[in-house]
Scaffold this motif. Structure first.
Motif, PDB file in Angstrom:
ATOM      1  N   ARG A 103       0.824  -1.213   0.000  1.00  0.00           N
ATOM      2  CA  ARG A 103       0.000   0.000   0.000  1.00  0.00           C
ATOM      3  C   ARG A 103       0.856   1.260   0.000  1.00  0.00           C
ATOM      4  N   GLN A 104       2.049   1.195   0.580  1.00  0.00           N
ATOM      5  CA  GLN A 104       2.904   2.377   0.659  1.00  0.00           C
ATOM      6  C   GLN A 104       3.332   2.871  -0.723  1.00  0.00           C
ATOM      7  N   TYR A 105       3.273   1.986  -1.722  1.00  0.00           N
ATOM      8  CA  TYR A 105       3.661   2.378  -3.074  1.00  0.00           C
ATOM      9  C   TYR A 105       2.464   2.760  -3.943  1.00  0.00           C
ATOM     10  N   MET A 106       1.263   2.679  -3.379  1.00  0.00           N
ATOM     11  CA  MET A 106       0.051   2.891  -4.167  1.00  0.00           C
ATOM     12  C   MET A 106      -0.650   4.174  -3.734  1.00  0.00           C
ATOM     13  N   ILE A 107      -0.215   5.277  -4.272  1.00  0.00           N
ATOM     14  CA  ILE A 107      -0.841   6.556  -3.971  1.00  0.00           C
ATOM     15  C   ILE A 107      -2.136   6.648  -4.767  1.00  0.00           C
ATOM     16  N   ARG A 108      -3.265   6.774  -4.081  1.00  0.00           N
ATOM     17  CA  ARG A 108      -4.563   6.726  -4.748  1.00  0.00           C
ATOM     18  C   ARG A 108      -4.937   8.085  -5.329  1.00  0.00           C
ATOM     19  N   THR A 109      -5.086   8.120  -6.641  1.00  0.00           N
ATOM     20  CA  THR A 109      -5.561   9.303  -7.349  1.00  0.00           C
ATOM     21  C   THR A 109      -6.524   8.821  -8.426  1.00  0.00           C
ATOM     22  N   PRO A 110      -7.355   9.703  -8.983  1.00  0.00           N
ATOM     23  CA  PRO A 110      -8.255   9.274 -10.068  1.00  0.00           C
ATOM     24  C   PRO A 110      -7.506   8.656 -11.245  1.00  0.00           C
ATOM     25  N   GLU A 111      -6.290   9.154 -11.518  1.00  0.00           N
ATOM     26  CA  GLU A 111      -5.516   8.626 -12.640  1.00  0.00           C
ATOM     27  C   GLU A 111      -5.032   7.205 -12.379  1.00  0.00           C
ATOM     28  N   ASN A 112      -4.842   6.875 -11.115  1.00  0.00           N
ATOM     29  CA  ASN A 112      -4.291   5.569 -10.764  1.00  0.00           C
ATOM     30  C   ASN A 112      -5.356   4.511 -10.497  1.00  0.00           C
ATOM     31  N   SER A 113      -6.615   4.916 -10.422  1.00  0.00           N
ATOM     32  CA  SER A 113      -7.681   3.998 -10.031  1.00  0.00           C
ATOM     33  C   SER A 113      -7.802   2.757 -10.920  1.00  0.00           C
ATOM     34  N   PRO A 114      -7.478   2.807 -12.231  1.00  0.00           N
ATOM     35  CA  PRO A 114      -7.604   1.579 -13.036  1.00  0.00           C
ATOM     36  C   PRO A 114      -6.666   0.458 -12.604  1.00  0.00           C
ATOM     37  N   TYR A 115      -5.598   0.798 -11.872  1.00  0.00           N
ATOM     38  CA  TYR A 115      -4.618  -0.223 -11.518  1.00  0.00           C
ATOM     39  C   TYR A 115      -5.053  -1.085 -10.333  1.00  0.00           C
ATOM     40  N   GLU A 116      -5.830  -0.533  -9.427  1.00  0.00           N
ATOM     41  CA  GLU A 116      -6.180  -1.289  -8.223  1.00  0.00           C
ATOM     42  C   GLU A 116      -6.925  -2.584  -8.531  1.00  0.00           C
ATOM     43  N   PRO A 117      -7.948  -2.575  -9.396  1.00  0.00           N
ATOM     44  CA  PRO A 117      -8.611  -3.848  -9.726  1.00  0.00           C
ATOM     45  C   PRO A 117      -7.652  -4.864 -10.338  1.00  0.00           C
ATOM     46  N   LEU A 118      -6.663  -4.373 -11.061  1.00  0.00           N
ATOM     47  CA  LEU A 118      -5.664  -5.245 -11.670  1.00  0.00           C
ATOM     48  C   LEU A 118      -4.873  -5.980 -10.596  1.00  0.00           C
ATOM     49  N   PHE A 119      -4.420  -5.240  -9.589  1.00  0.00           N
ATOM     50  CA  PHE A 119      -3.653  -5.842  -8.507  1.00  0.00           C
ATOM     51  C   PHE A 119      -4.521  -6.786  -7.679  1.00  0.00           C
ATOM     52  N   GLU A 120      -5.754  -6.373  -7.440  1.00  0.00           N
ATOM     53  CA  GLU A 120      -6.668  -7.220  -6.676  1.00  0.00           C
ATOM     54  C   GLU A 120      -6.897  -8.548  -7.393  1.00  0.00           C
ATOM     55  N   SER A 121      -7.052  -8.484  -8.711  1.00  0.00           N
ATOM     56  CA  SER A 121      -7.263  -9.695  -9.499  1.00  0.00           C
ATOM     57  C   SER A 121      -6.049 -10.616  -9.432  1.00  0.00           C
ATOM     58  N   ALA A 122      -4.851 -10.033  -9.494  1.00  0.00           N
ATOM     59  CA  ALA A 122      -3.624 -10.838  -9.457  1.00  0.00           C
ATOM     60  C   ALA A 122      -3.507 -11.589  -8.136  1.00  0.00           C
ATOM     61  N   ILE A 123      -3.801 -10.911  -7.027  1.00  0.00           N
ATOM     62  CA  ILE A 123      -3.736 -11.550  -5.713  1.00  0.00           C
ATOM     63  C   ILE A 123      -4.849 -12.584  -5.573  1.00  0.00           C
ATOM     64  N   HIS A 124      -6.035 -12.228  -6.057  1.00  0.00           N
ATOM     65  CA  HIS A 124      -7.177 -13.129  -5.908  1.00  0.00           C
ATOM     66  C   HIS A 124      -6.960 -14.454  -6.628  1.00  0.00           C
ATOM     67  N   LYS A 125      -6.328 -14.429  -7.784  1.00  0.00           N
ATOM     68  CA  LYS A 125      -6.089 -15.668  -8.533  1.00  0.00           C
ATOM     69  C   LYS A 125      -5.301 -16.665  -7.694  1.00  0.00           C
ATOM     70  N   GLU A 126      -4.281 -16.186  -7.008  1.00  0.00           N
ATOM     71  CA  GLU A 126      -3.469 -17.071  -6.171  1.00  0.00           C
ATOM     72  C   GLU A 126      -4.256 -17.540  -4.952  1.00  0.00           C
ATOM     73  N   LEU A 127      -4.963 -16.623  -4.341  1.00  0.00           N
ATOM     74  CA  LEU A 127      -5.739 -16.931  -3.141  1.00  0.00           C
ATOM     75  C   LEU A 127      -6.828 -17.959  -3.447  1.00  0.00           C
ATOM     76  N   TYR A 128      -7.543 -17.729  -4.528  1.00  0.00           N
ATOM     77  CA  TYR A 128      -8.617 -18.648  -4.917  1.00  0.00           C
ATOM     78  C   TYR A 128      -8.066 -20.043  -5.210  1.00  0.00           C
ATOM     79  N   GLN A 129      -6.949 -20.116  -5.931  1.00  0.00           N
ATOM     80  CA  GLN A 129      -6.401 -21.414  -6.307  1.00  0.00           C
ATOM     81  C   GLN A 129      -5.973 -22.219  -5.089  1.00  0.00           C
ATOM     82  N   LEU A 130      -5.373 -21.554  -4.106  1.00  0.00           N
ATOM     83  CA  LEU A 130      -4.974 -22.244  -2.878  1.00  0.00           C
ATOM     84  C   LEU A 130      -6.194 -22.804  -2.146  1.00  0.00           C
TER      85      LEU A 130
END
Length: 202
Positions: A103-130
């Motif tokens: 989170r310390q590297y993820m400064i939330r701004t309107p321009e950056n908002s498209p990236y958060e779902p991307l990161f969430e999806s990447a983590i979720h894939k691993e979590l779901y598979q386990l």
């Protein structure tokens, strides 16, 4: 022409790009301000090489986040798998710790908002598979087997969603407290699959 991900040269180039990105993060402390040009300049490769390996910056960032999470799992989750409620607790703790760290590297701004779902999806894939792998092994009855996929989806998104919300404002509750409460909720949610669900997750 698509590259062969199993080619040692391809693996080395990908790792060079990812390592260059990590070095840039340490300098800039902000994921979103780093451009493809910054990465290729740091790695001393051209942009064509980057796009031969990754479709775009989104694909690159998803790969980076997923690899980073995989490495944390490999270091901290026993046997890199779930086998009981203790290892499930470890997994929940890892998710909370990982999001607090990144989170310390993820400064939330309107321009950056498209990236958060991307990161969430990447983590979720691993979590779901386990979770899916563990529950598939534990399900003994036809009803339990049928419940594996929806239960893994529900639990994985529940863990991740709670950790995301907490990471945005962690001052009000400690991570340890949140993990313990999450474990109790998750244990109840596993009941459709586990023949003898844990009565007390503490």
């Amino acid at each position: 022409m698509p590259v062969n991900p199993n080619d040692p040269r391809v693996k080395r180039t990908r790792q060079l790009l990812l390592q260059s990105f990590m070095e840039l993060i340490e300098q800039k402390k902000n994921i979103y301000s780093i451009s493809v040009q910054d990465i290729t300049d740091r790695a001393t490769v051209n942009r064509a090489t980057f796009y031969a390996h990754f479709e775009d910056k989104y694909a690159f960032l998803e790969c980076w986040m997923r690899q980073k999470f995989q490495r944390k799992l490999a270091r901290e989750l026993p046997n890199n798998s779930i086998s009981n409620m203790s290892s499930l607790r470890s997994l929940i703790q890892i998710v909370f710790d990982f999001l607090a760290l990144t989170r310390q590297y993820m400064i939330r701004t309107p321009e950056n908002s498209p990236y958060e779902p991307l990161f969430e999806s990447a983590i979720h894939k691993e979590l779901y598979q386990l979770l899916f792998t563990w529950l598939s092994e534990e399900a003994k009855t036809p009803e339990a087997k049928k419940a594996v996929e929806p239960t893994a989806l529900l639990i994985s998104w529940g863990i991740l969603g709670t950790a995301i919300q907490w990471s945005r404002d962690p001052q009000h509750r400690s991570g340890e407290e949140m993990v313990q409460e999450m474990l109790v909720v998750v244990a109840a949610g596993l009941a459709p699959v586990l023949e003898e669900p844990q009565k007390d997750a503490r």
